[in-house]
Write a protein that holds these residues in place. Structure first.
Motif, PDB file in Angstrom:
ATOM      1  N   MET A 184       0.827  -1.209   0.000  1.00 18.89           N
ATOM      2  CA  MET A 184       0.000   0.000   0.000  1.00 18.89           C
ATOM      3  C   MET A 184       0.861   1.259   0.000  1.00 18.89           C
ATOM      4  SD  MET A 184      -2.735  -1.302   2.882  1.00 18.89           S
ATOM      5  CE  MET A 184      -4.201  -0.395   2.441  1.00 18.89           C
ATOM      6  N   LEU A 185       0.401   2.278  -0.705  1.00 18.84           N
ATOM      7  CA  LEU A 185       1.050   3.585  -0.695  1.00 18.84           C
ATOM      8  C   LEU A 185       0.475   4.434   0.438  1.00 18.84           C
ATOM      9  CD1 LEU A 185       0.999   4.484  -4.510  1.00 18.84           C
ATOM     10  CD2 LEU A 185       3.010   3.871  -3.149  1.00 18.84           C
ATOM     11  N   ARG A 186       1.359   5.145   1.129  1.00 18.27           N
ATOM     12  CA  ARG A 186       0.902   6.054   2.188  1.00 18.27           C
ATOM     13  C   ARG A 186       0.821   7.461   1.609  1.00 18.27           C
ATOM     14  NH1 ARG A 186       3.609   8.487   6.867  1.00 18.27           N
ATOM     15  NH2 ARG A 186       5.532   7.563   6.080  1.00 18.27           N
ATOM     16  N   VAL A 187      -0.324   8.119   1.800  1.00 21.69           N
ATOM     17  CA  VAL A 187      -0.535   9.457   1.255  1.00 21.69           C
ATOM     18  C   VAL A 187      -1.008  10.390   2.360  1.00 21.69           C
ATOM     19  CG1 VAL A 187      -1.095   8.593  -1.055  1.00 21.69           C
ATOM     20  CG2 VAL A 187      -2.946   9.008   0.594  1.00 21.69           C
ATOM     21  N   ARG A 188      -0.785  11.689   2.113  1.00 19.34           N
ATOM     22  CA  ARG A 188      -1.257  12.731   3.030  1.00 19.34           C
ATOM     23  C   ARG A 188      -2.175  13.683   2.281  1.00 19.34           C
ATOM     24  NH1 ARG A 188       4.690  13.861   5.361  1.00 19.34           N
ATOM     25  NH2 ARG A 188       4.757  12.247   6.974  1.00 19.34           N
ATOM     26  N   ALA A 189      -3.153  14.212   3.006  1.00 22.31           N
ATOM     27  CA  ALA A 189      -4.060  15.202   2.434  1.00 22.31           C
ATOM     28  C   ALA A 189      -4.350  16.258   3.492  1.00 22.31           C
ATOM     29  CB  ALA A 189      -5.364  14.546   1.975  1.00 22.31           C
ATOM     30  N   ARG A 190      -4.687  17.455   3.029  1.00 20.08           N
ATOM     31  CA  ARG A 190      -5.022  18.549   3.930  1.00 20.08           C
ATOM     32  C   ARG A 190      -6.530  18.679   4.062  1.00 20.08           C
ATOM     33  NH1 ARG A 190      -0.817  21.385   5.495  1.00 20.08           N
ATOM     34  NH2 ARG A 190       1.127  21.371   4.304  1.00 20.08           N
ATOM     35  N   ALA A 191      -6.955  19.295   5.146  1.00 16.13           N
ATOM     36  CA  ALA A 191      -8.382  19.514   5.373  1.00 16.13           C
ATOM     37  C   ALA A 191      -8.990  20.243   4.175  1.00 16.13           C
ATOM     38  CB  ALA A 191      -8.584  20.329   6.653  1.00 16.13           C
ATOM     39  N   GLY A 192     -10.131  19.762   3.727  1.00 18.63           N
ATOM     40  CA  GLY A 192     -10.825  20.375   2.597  1.00 18.63           C
ATOM     41  C   GLY A 192     -10.544  19.729   1.265  1.00 18.63           C
ATOM     42  N   GLN A 193      -9.492  18.916   1.181  1.00 19.85           N
ATOM     43  CA  GLN A 193      -9.169  18.271  -0.091  1.00 19.85           C
ATOM     44  C   GLN A 193     -10.172  17.193  -0.454  1.00 19.85           C
ATOM     45  OE1 GLN A 193      -4.505  17.856   0.443  1.00 19.85           O
ATOM     46  NE2 GLN A 193      -5.113  17.198  -1.590  1.00 19.85           N
ATOM     47  N   THR A 194     -10.409  17.037  -1.752  1.00 18.74           N
ATOM     48  CA  THR A 194     -11.228  15.943  -2.244  1.00 18.74           C
ATOM     49  C   THR A 194     -10.349  14.706  -2.412  1.00 18.74           C
ATOM     50  OG1 THR A 194     -12.721  17.438  -3.420  1.00 18.74           O
ATOM     51  CG2 THR A 194     -12.702  15.142  -4.134  1.00 18.74           C
ATOM     52  N   LEU A 195     -10.715  13.620  -1.760  1.00 18.09           N
ATOM     53  CA  LEU A 195      -9.958  12.379  -1.872  1.00 18.09           C
ATOM     54  C   LEU A 195     -10.516  11.489  -2.972  1.00 18.09           C
ATOM     55  CD1 LEU A 195      -9.630  11.511   1.924  1.00 18.09           C
ATOM     56  CD2 LEU A 195      -8.076  12.851   0.520  1.00 18.09           C
ATOM     57  N   MET A 196     -11.833  11.472  -3.090  1.00 11.34           N
ATOM     58  CA  MET A 196     -12.511  10.714  -4.133  1.00 11.34           C
ATOM     59  C   MET A 196     -13.672  11.560  -4.645  1.00 11.34           C
ATOM     60  SD  MET A 196     -12.774   6.958  -2.332  1.00 11.34           S
ATOM     61  CE  MET A 196     -11.303   6.024  -1.893  1.00 11.34           C
ATOM     62  N   ALA A 197     -13.908  11.508  -5.940  1.00 11.96           N
ATOM     63  CA  ALA A 197     -14.978  12.296  -6.539  1.00 11.96           C
ATOM     64  C   ALA A 197     -16.036  11.375  -7.138  1.00 11.96           C
ATOM     65  CB  ALA A 197     -14.432  13.229  -7.618  1.00 11.96           C
ATOM     66  N   GLU A 198     -17.284  11.658  -6.811  1.00  9.20           N
ATOM     67  CA  GLU A 198     -18.402  10.871  -7.335  1.00  9.20           C
ATOM     68  C   GLU A 198     -18.354  10.811  -8.864  1.00  9.20           C
ATOM     69  OE1 GLU A 198     -23.312  10.940  -7.144  1.00  9.20           O
ATOM     70  OE2 GLU A 198     -22.139  12.311  -5.905  1.00  9.20           O
ATOM     71  N   ASP A 199     -18.590   9.633  -9.392  1.00  7.68           N
ATOM     72  CA  ASP A 199     -18.647   9.349 -10.834  1.00  7.68           C
ATOM     73  C   ASP A 199     -17.278   9.212 -11.488  1.00  7.68           C
ATOM     74  OD1 ASP A 199     -21.410   9.287 -10.836  1.00  7.68           O
ATOM     75  OD2 ASP A 199     -21.624  11.395 -11.381  1.00  7.68           O
ATOM     76  N   ASP A 200     -16.178   9.447 -10.752  1.00  4.13           N
ATOM     77  CA  ASP A 200     -14.851   9.236 -11.328  1.00  4.13           C
ATOM     78  C   ASP A 200     -14.543   7.731 -11.372  1.00  4.13           C
ATOM     79  OD1 ASP A 200     -14.419  11.884 -11.672  1.00  4.13           O
ATOM     80  OD2 ASP A 200     -12.781  12.068 -10.229  1.00  4.13           O
ATOM     81  N   PRO A 201     -14.115   7.210 -12.517  1.00  3.46           N
ATOM     82  CA  PRO A 201     -13.692   5.804 -12.553  1.00  3.46           C
ATOM     83  C   PRO A 201     -12.354   5.670 -11.830  1.00  3.46           C
ATOM     84  CG  PRO A 201     -13.276   6.843 -14.664  1.00  3.46           C
ATOM     85  CD  PRO A 201     -13.998   7.856 -13.823  1.00  3.46           C
ATOM     86  N   SER A 202     -12.161   4.578 -11.128  1.00  4.98           N
ATOM     87  CA  SER A 202     -10.904   4.421 -10.408  1.00  4.98           C
ATOM     88  C   SER A 202     -10.658   2.961 -10.094  1.00  4.98           C
ATOM     89  CB  SER A 202     -10.923   5.245  -9.116  1.00  4.98           C
ATOM     90  OG  SER A 202      -9.621   5.401  -8.611  1.00  4.98           O
ATOM     91  N   ASP A 203      -9.472   2.686  -9.550  1.00  5.89           N
ATOM     92  CA  ASP A 203      -9.112   1.297  -9.243  1.00  5.89           C
ATOM     93  C   ASP A 203      -8.353   1.198  -7.936  1.00  5.89           C
ATOM     94  OD1 ASP A 203      -6.701   2.488  -9.999  1.00  5.89           O
ATOM     95  OD2 ASP A 203      -5.930   0.629 -10.852  1.00  5.89           O
ATOM     96  N   TRP A 204      -8.638   2.100  -6.995  1.00  8.28           N
ATOM     97  CA  TRP A 204      -7.958   2.042  -5.708  1.00  8.28           C
ATOM     98  C   TRP A 204      -8.920   2.381  -4.575  1.00  8.28           C
ATOM     99  CZ3 TRP A 204      -8.007   6.872  -3.392  1.00  8.28           C
ATOM    100  CH2 TRP A 204      -8.106   7.983  -4.250  1.00  8.28           C
ATOM    101  N   MET A 205      -8.559   1.907  -3.384  1.00  4.78           N
ATOM    102  CA  MET A 205      -9.349   2.187  -2.196  1.00  4.78           C
ATOM    103  C   MET A 205      -8.445   2.768  -1.115  1.00  4.78           C
ATOM    104  SD  MET A 205      -9.946  -1.582  -0.492  1.00  4.78           S
ATOM    105  CE  MET A 205      -9.043  -1.861   1.045  1.00  4.78           C
ATOM    106  N   LEU A 206      -9.061   3.299  -0.068  1.00  4.05           N
ATOM    107  CA  LEU A 206      -8.322   3.932   1.017  1.00  4.05           C
ATOM    108  C   LEU A 206      -8.570   3.221   2.339  1.00  4.05           C
ATOM    109  CD1 LEU A 206      -8.987   7.770   0.502  1.00  4.05           C
ATOM    110  CD2 LEU A 206      -6.857   6.559   0.050  1.00  4.05           C
ATOM    111  N   LEU A 207      -7.514   3.087   3.128  1.00  2.00           N
ATOM    112  CA  LEU A 207      -7.615   2.746   4.541  1.00  2.00           C
ATOM    113  C   LEU A 207      -7.189   4.002   5.292  1.00  2.00           C
ATOM    114  CD1 LEU A 207      -7.782   0.896   7.055  1.00  2.00           C
ATOM    115  CD2 LEU A 207      -5.417   0.212   6.579  1.00  2.00           C
ATOM    116  N   LEU A 208      -8.082   4.569   6.075  1.00  2.00           N
ATOM    117  CA  LEU A 208      -7.798   5.831   6.758  1.00  2.00           C
ATOM    118  C   LEU A 208      -6.886   5.570   7.954  1.00  2.00           C
ATOM    119  CD1 LEU A 208      -8.576   8.796   6.397  1.00  2.00           C
ATOM    120  CD2 LEU A 208     -10.500   8.416   7.943  1.00  2.00           C
ATOM    121  N   LEU A 209      -5.670   6.095   7.882  1.00  2.00           N
ATOM    122  CA  LEU A 209      -4.673   5.886   8.941  1.00  2.00           C
ATOM    123  C   LEU A 209      -4.811   6.890  10.073  1.00  2.00           C
ATOM    124  CD1 LEU A 209      -1.522   5.239   6.704  1.00  2.00           C
ATOM    125  CD2 LEU A 209      -3.012   3.532   7.760  1.00  2.00           C
ATOM    126  N   SER A 210      -5.254   8.091   9.766  1.00  2.00           N
ATOM    127  CA  SER A 210      -5.478   9.124  10.778  1.00  2.00           C
ATOM    128  C   SER A 210      -6.386  10.186  10.181  1.00  2.00           C
ATOM    129  CB  SER A 210      -4.155   9.755  11.242  1.00  2.00           C
ATOM    130  OG  SER A 210      -3.545  10.475  10.176  1.00  2.00           O
TER     131      SER A 210
END
Length: 204
Positions: free
Chosen positions: A72-98
């Motif tokens: 798994m890749l570890r990623v960081r995001a800031r408050a307010g960022q979009t992590l996933m957008a409705e209707d976007d095709p994709s092939d990954w999922m998230l496990l929320l670490l914090s």
């Protein structure tokens, strides 16, 4: 007989998982979404809060969790960022670490194609240990809902390609992972069915 388990050909299962592979590398797509990639999730077993509290990891041994973390890749995001957008095709999922995220769906009749948190109907607020996006990870279909960071956060990204590698290189971990994801999907379906039943009974 030498006492070793018979070898199993897992290539067919791996091909099924990767049947619909996006054209762009996942790292490129994550960076385009504004997510900062900070490596892989080494020593996932050291996070006792996740091992005990995440429905994805509860049945994994420490060694199995570390194998999964390496995939798994570890990623960081800031408050307010979009992590996933409705209707976007994709092939990954998230496990929320914090951190905490808001899950929302475009309101019925809305003409906004990519709504922000205030323009969408809230589906849930989820915290550390939650799993998001597993349905699209498996089938490559568009996202059912959008996910926004309510706080600065870290998450682990698991791609369909990584699942295929686990099935091939670590069959026991890959099989357990698929069972856990299936259980999560079944639980979501049960919850949705119960909510629908309550609405129908309330309207009767």
């Amino acid at each position: 007989m030498n006492g070793e388990p018979p070898s199993v050909d897992t290539s067919g299962a791996a091909r099924l998982v990767t049947a619909a592979t996006p054209r762009r590398p996942v790292e490129e797509r994550l960076r385009a979404a504004g997510l900062e990639i900070v490596g892989c999730c080494e020593q996932l077993s050291a996070r006792r809060d996740l091992m005990d509290g995440s429905p994805l990891l509860q049945d994994f041994s420490p060694a199995e969790a570390d194998v999964l973390g390496q995939a798994m890749l570890r990623v960081r995001a800031r408050a307010g960022q979009t992590l996933m957008a409705e209707d976007d095709p994709s092939d990954w999922m998230l496990l929320l670490l914090s951190g905490t995220v808001d899950v929302g769906k475009r309101k019925v009749g809305s003409e906004v194609q990519r709504p922000g948190p205030g323009e969408a109907a809230r589906v849930a607020v989820v915290k550390t240990g939650a799993v998001l996006g597993e349905m699209s990870m498996l089938d490559g279909e568009p996202r059912y809902a959008s996910v926004w960071a309510l706080s600065d956060l870290e998450a682990a990204v698991l791609t369909r390609q990584a699942v295929a590698r686990l099935i091939t290189e670590h069959p026991a971990v890959g099989a357990k992972l698929l069972v856990k994801i299936t259980q999560l999907l079944a639980q979501r379906l049960r919850n949705t069915s119960n909510q629908l039943l309550k609405r129908l009974q309330g309207a009767a």
